[in-house]
Write a protein that holds these residues in place. Sequence first.
Motif, PDB file in Angstrom:
ATOM      1  N   GLY A  51     -22.231 -36.842  50.115  1.00 33.07           N
ATOM      2  CA  GLY A  51     -23.559 -37.375  50.400  1.00 33.07           C
ATOM      3  C   GLY A  51     -24.609 -36.328  50.668  1.00 33.07           C
ATOM      4  N   TYR A  52     -24.192 -35.101  50.984  1.00 34.64           N
ATOM      5  CA  TYR A  52     -25.197 -34.080  51.279  1.00 34.64           C
ATOM      6  C   TYR A  52     -25.933 -33.612  50.019  1.00 34.64           C
ATOM      7  CZ  TYR A  52     -23.904 -33.624  56.156  1.00 34.64           C
ATOM      8  OH  TYR A  52     -23.709 -33.882  57.488  1.00 34.64           O
ATOM      9  N   GLU A  53     -25.366 -33.931  48.859  1.00 35.32           N
ATOM     10  CA  GLU A  53     -26.066 -33.530  47.640  1.00 35.32           C
ATOM     11  C   GLU A  53     -27.379 -34.283  47.462  1.00 35.32           C
ATOM     12  OE1 GLU A  53     -23.454 -36.978  46.783  1.00 35.32           O
ATOM     13  OE2 GLU A  53     -23.159 -35.024  47.734  1.00 35.32           O
ATOM     14  N   ARG A  54     -27.508 -35.456  48.100  1.00 35.36           N
ATOM     15  CA  ARG A  54     -28.761 -36.207  47.984  1.00 35.36           C
ATOM     16  C   ARG A  54     -29.804 -35.736  48.995  1.00 35.36           C
ATOM     17  NH1 ARG A  54     -29.107 -39.464  52.260  1.00 35.36           N
ATOM     18  NH2 ARG A  54     -27.176 -40.066  53.317  1.00 35.36           N
ATOM     19  N   PRO A 129     -31.275 -45.155  50.309  1.00 30.47           N
ATOM     20  CA  PRO A 129     -30.347 -44.458  49.403  1.00 30.47           C
ATOM     21  C   PRO A 129     -29.041 -44.036  50.062  1.00 30.47           C
ATOM     22  CG  PRO A 129     -32.204 -43.044  49.993  1.00 30.47           C
ATOM     23  CD  PRO A 129     -32.526 -44.424  50.489  1.00 30.47           C
ATOM     24  N   ALA A 130     -28.983 -44.032  51.392  1.00 27.38           N
ATOM     25  CA  ALA A 130     -27.756 -43.620  52.077  1.00 27.38           C
ATOM     26  C   ALA A 130     -26.701 -44.714  52.088  1.00 27.38           C
ATOM     27  CB  ALA A 130     -28.073 -43.193  53.504  1.00 27.38           C
ATOM     28  N   TYR A 131     -27.082 -45.958  51.757  1.00 29.57           N
ATOM     29  CA  TYR A 131     -26.160 -47.085  51.889  1.00 29.57           C
ATOM     30  C   TYR A 131     -26.173 -47.926  50.623  1.00 29.57           C
ATOM     31  CZ  TYR A 131     -26.975 -45.570  56.655  1.00 29.57           C
ATOM     32  OH  TYR A 131     -27.121 -44.800  57.772  1.00 29.57           O
ATOM     33  N   ARG A 132     -24.988 -48.357  50.218  1.00 33.50           N
ATOM     34  CA  ARG A 132     -24.824 -49.201  49.033  1.00 33.50           C
ATOM     35  C   ARG A 132     -24.220 -50.529  49.498  1.00 33.50           C
ATOM     36  NH1 ARG A 132     -22.965 -44.290  48.420  1.00 33.50           N
ATOM     37  NH2 ARG A 132     -20.769 -44.888  48.658  1.00 33.50           N
ATOM     38  N   PHE A 133     -25.015 -51.569  49.478  1.00 31.85           N
ATOM     39  CA  PHE A 133     -24.571 -52.861  50.012  1.00 31.85           C
ATOM     40  C   PHE A 133     -23.724 -53.594  48.981  1.00 31.85           C
ATOM     41  CE2 PHE A 133     -27.719 -51.871  53.103  1.00 31.85           C
ATOM     42  CZ  PHE A 133     -27.330 -52.551  54.242  1.00 31.85           C
ATOM     43  N   THR A 134     -22.567 -54.047  49.440  1.00 32.67           N
ATOM     44  CA  THR A 134     -21.669 -54.835  48.597  1.00 32.67           C
ATOM     45  C   THR A 134     -21.850 -56.326  48.838  1.00 32.67           C
ATOM     46  OG1 THR A 134     -19.926 -54.650  50.278  1.00 32.67           O
ATOM     47  CG2 THR A 134     -19.964 -52.988  48.544  1.00 32.67           C
ATOM     48  N   ARG A 135     -22.316 -56.679  50.041  1.00 31.93           N
ATOM     49  CA  ARG A 135     -22.610 -58.080  50.348  1.00 31.93           C
ATOM     50  C   ARG A 135     -23.833 -58.119  51.254  1.00 31.93           C
ATOM     51  NH1 ARG A 135     -17.136 -57.824  51.224  1.00 31.93           N
ATOM     52  NH2 ARG A 135     -17.333 -57.988  53.492  1.00 31.93           N
ATOM     53  N   GLY A 136     -24.717 -59.043  51.042  1.00 31.18           N
ATOM     54  CA  GLY A 136     -25.890 -59.188  51.885  1.00 31.18           C
ATOM     55  C   GLY A 136     -26.867 -58.040  51.702  1.00 31.18           C
ATOM     56  N   SER A 137     -27.647 -57.761  52.732  1.00 31.80           N
ATOM     57  CA  SER A 137     -28.675 -56.730  52.665  1.00 31.80           C
ATOM     58  C   SER A 137     -28.830 -56.082  54.036  1.00 31.80           C
ATOM     59  CB  SER A 137     -30.005 -57.339  52.219  1.00 31.80           C
ATOM     60  OG  SER A 137     -30.409 -58.349  53.134  1.00 31.80           O
ATOM     61  N   GLY A 138     -29.708 -55.096  54.108  1.00 37.69           N
ATOM     62  CA  GLY A 138     -29.945 -54.399  55.352  1.00 37.69           C
ATOM     63  C   GLY A 138     -30.630 -55.276  56.383  1.00 37.69           C
ATOM     64  N   PRO A 139     -30.516 -54.927  57.684  1.00 33.65           N
ATOM     65  CA  PRO A 139     -31.140 -55.729  58.738  1.00 33.65           C
ATOM     66  C   PRO A 139     -32.672 -55.645  58.661  1.00 33.65           C
ATOM     67  CG  PRO A 139     -30.295 -53.679  59.632  1.00 33.65           C
ATOM     68  CD  PRO A 139     -29.830 -53.742  58.220  1.00 33.65           C
ATOM     69  N   ARG A 181     -21.299 -49.750  51.879  1.00 37.92           N
ATOM     70  CA  ARG A 181     -20.513 -48.527  51.750  1.00 37.92           C
ATOM     71  C   ARG A 181     -21.461 -47.352  51.959  1.00 37.92           C
ATOM     72  NH1 ARG A 181     -17.117 -49.691  46.132  1.00 37.92           N
ATOM     73  NH2 ARG A 181     -15.849 -51.421  46.935  1.00 37.92           N
ATOM     74  N   THR A 182     -20.898 -46.256  52.465  1.00 41.32           N
ATOM     75  CA  THR A 182     -21.726 -45.080  52.676  1.00 41.32           C
ATOM     76  C   THR A 182     -20.886 -43.834  52.490  1.00 41.32           C
ATOM     77  OG1 THR A 182     -23.314 -44.027  54.172  1.00 41.32           O
ATOM     78  CG2 THR A 182     -21.312 -44.925  55.164  1.00 41.32           C
ATOM     79  N   ASP A 183     -21.511 -42.682  52.662  1.00 43.66           N
ATOM     80  CA  ASP A 183     -20.830 -41.418  52.428  1.00 43.66           C
ATOM     81  C   ASP A 183     -20.409 -40.783  53.748  1.00 43.66           C
ATOM     82  OD1 ASP A 183     -23.231 -40.171  53.446  1.00 43.66           O
ATOM     83  OD2 ASP A 183     -24.110 -40.548  51.484  1.00 43.66           O
ATOM     84  N   GLY A 184     -19.798 -39.590  53.648  1.00 45.05           N
ATOM     85  CA  GLY A 184     -19.274 -38.920  54.822  1.00 45.05           C
ATOM     86  C   GLY A 184     -20.316 -38.422  55.787  1.00 45.05           C
TER      87      GLY A 184
END
Length: 845
Positions: A51-54, A129-139, A181-184
């Motif tokens: 994730g640090y590449e972004r 961009p740090a989070y990829r939602f598989t269900r629903g959306s952000g708060p 889902r997210t990165d390290g």
Amino acid sequence: MFRTALRNVFAHKARLLMTAFAVMLGVTFITGSLVYGDSLSRAATAKATDGYERIAVDVAADTDPADGGRSAGLDARTVTTLAGLPGVAAAAGRVDGFAAVAGRDGKPIGAGKSSQGGNFAPAADGKDPAYRFTRGSGPTGDNAIALDETTAARGGYRVGDTVRVGTDKGAASYTLSGVFRTDGTKLPSGGSLTLFTGATAQRLFLEPGRFQHIELTAAPGTDVTRLVGRVEPVLPKGTTAVTGARLAQIKANLATTDSDTMSQILVGFAAVALFVATFLISNTFTMLVARRTRELALMRAVGASRRQVRRILLAESLLVGAIASVAGLAVGTGVAALLQTLFAPADTPAAPLVLTPGTAIVSMLVGTLLPMVAAWLPIRRAMAIPPVAALSAAEPTAPARAGSLRTGIGAALALTGTAAVVYGALTTGKDARTVIGLGAALALTGAIALIPLLSRPFVALFEPLLTRIHPVHGGLAARNTVRDPRRTGATAAALAIALTLASGLSVLGASAAQYLDRATTHAFTADYLVKPAEGGQRMTPATTAPLKKLPGATLSPLNQSTGYRLAGTSSVLTGVDPAAIGRLLRYDVVKGSLDCLAKGQIAVADFKAQEAGWHVGQTLPLQRQDGRRGTVTVGAIYRADQQSDLMPSITAPDSLVARYDSAPHTAGVLLATHRGPGRAALAGVTHALGDNPALTVLDREGIRERDSGGIGDQLDVFYALLSMALAIAALGIANTLAMSVLERRKEIGTLRALGLDRAGVTRMIRLEALLLGALGATVGTVMGVFLGWALGRTLQESVVGYELVLPWGRLALGVLIALAGALLASLWPARRAARVDIPAATTAQ
């Protein structure tokens, strides 16, 4: 010579099987350790840097040591300024902190110290961009959160469910808006991640309108170095800009620390297993060479030189080692894959196995050179026998007894090593452990050299018992065991090494566990200790205020305040309720009275008073880092353990602490209920705290388990690793007995002809195995207890109250396991001995 060696290996493949298996086990252990360590390190690095590449540049506010290491943060204006710089595609303000998610049972999900919370920072498109939602959306509302998919799966939560989340500011229920889902960079291994809206996260983790750091994403084609040059001039004072690549490197270095430590531990135990295997290999070649004395002498008689015969035998050991090493390399890689499957964190994707050329070379070198080194001495002794003498012997030459030179060297090493260990234990200087380590190596080496000499009196001690149980079989077993003291000693030595380590660890572990138990629970007289969950930072008065409403409750916070210098000595004051603390903690006052707290004075632990030279009645000048000054008076001195995290080093009335520190760190709250501890009382306390998963309520057993329970788990891991050495030692017993049966084939046939039945032969071989196991277990246990005592003595200077504890149960269990292993090792040799053909054996030359 190579063809001859190859033919000999296949001619004696049954006899060499145990040796090859022992080498294979050792190579398997070291290969598995190295491959698992390398794979773990690469997986940890990949996750930590994911994730640090972004992130092109990360801007963070410096921490303030005077404020407990907290950051003042960055305001929204800085985010706007950075977002407008040339080359910046986006700027996202981030804030994070401790957030524990409660499962359906109310207990925290995941590892406490890795339970994290953060803010959802959507860009113009509504996505972060740090989070990829598989269900629903952000708060999008203050009562909404999002969870990482691993945590949601563990808790059985779906979008729309109500989730209880606890932070340092308290607990609340939220509606789950999405799963992502997210990165390290965001989610630690084994932990949980909760996303709040930006305003909610700021209120919970920092303060409204401020961020801990800002992530900058570069526009396509932007040079990161130049971008840093544009960012730094506009940053406010006390702010640092670091590139994402540099952060990734830092995280990679931190991530490999634990995996490197585990790899080193595994390699250390692999070395022990290989060391034990040398005894088996050396013993096997000693017996093989003895059986082939006439064959080797015939080769010498027809023209082969000593050097040629020696090379043939060394080539045999090289072939055995090479074959076993290849097998060990393959099996070790499979073991590493199994370990990775069993122990990999649930949220970490399976990483490919890493078999480096270095690992393969080390494993092959160790596996091929070890048999050659171990076989050198037996081969050298065999070459010393004149060919004429060997050819004229109808039977193989009688085994050598323990020589006087060997006995003298062994006794000198044992005495020197023992003296060094005792000296290191009694002096307890800064180099004491080094002295003890060197002494232990010398003493153990000497004990191994003396085991052949000890075997006769040891067997003589047990012979009356054996003959009483089985008059014929016991006597035969005793005499057969001491027939070759050198062989007996080498076989028992392998078992002694493993038992020395196991017994020493048991003594140290039991002593440390009892010390920690006494240090943490002796002073605890309350019913419960309320603390932040692992990873939580601070408790506030508002968090624990409901405890005061419990019927008949007596409580006192432990308000730790730092940054003091009393009479020039750095100090930490712990504020307590003077009226309640006497019921909640046991103070063993040696001078003065605890009533001094009610008078605004302080009570000091004995080790602190001795270190600083304070006494009762002394008035000390006080100065704090923020510049506040005053004076305090020492009113009492009490006994305390320096290692205890419950008993304060300086106890002060909470009013005194409040005078100099408006926001002390509440390390915990001591609580006593009117009905005492119990399931109902515990439920009442938990409910009064708002069912907050960020808080832990511990009774006496909980404190004991928290502080000393981990020792048992660590010992179990070490015992499991030592089991490989025990297995190799058992193989040595099996090999020794099998070769002994082969040498005594005529003798066993004669015994059968005289009336000894198969059951009697089997019983005789098993009794021999038990004697070998008992000898190795006894020497190893005595050595382990001795070394455990010596190492424990070095702790007494810095750990007041540490005492030697002999874990009789674990020591007895170790001896029983050794005896059981020896008995299992005798099954195959006993079966072969019982099936000896009587006519063929009695007519053999």
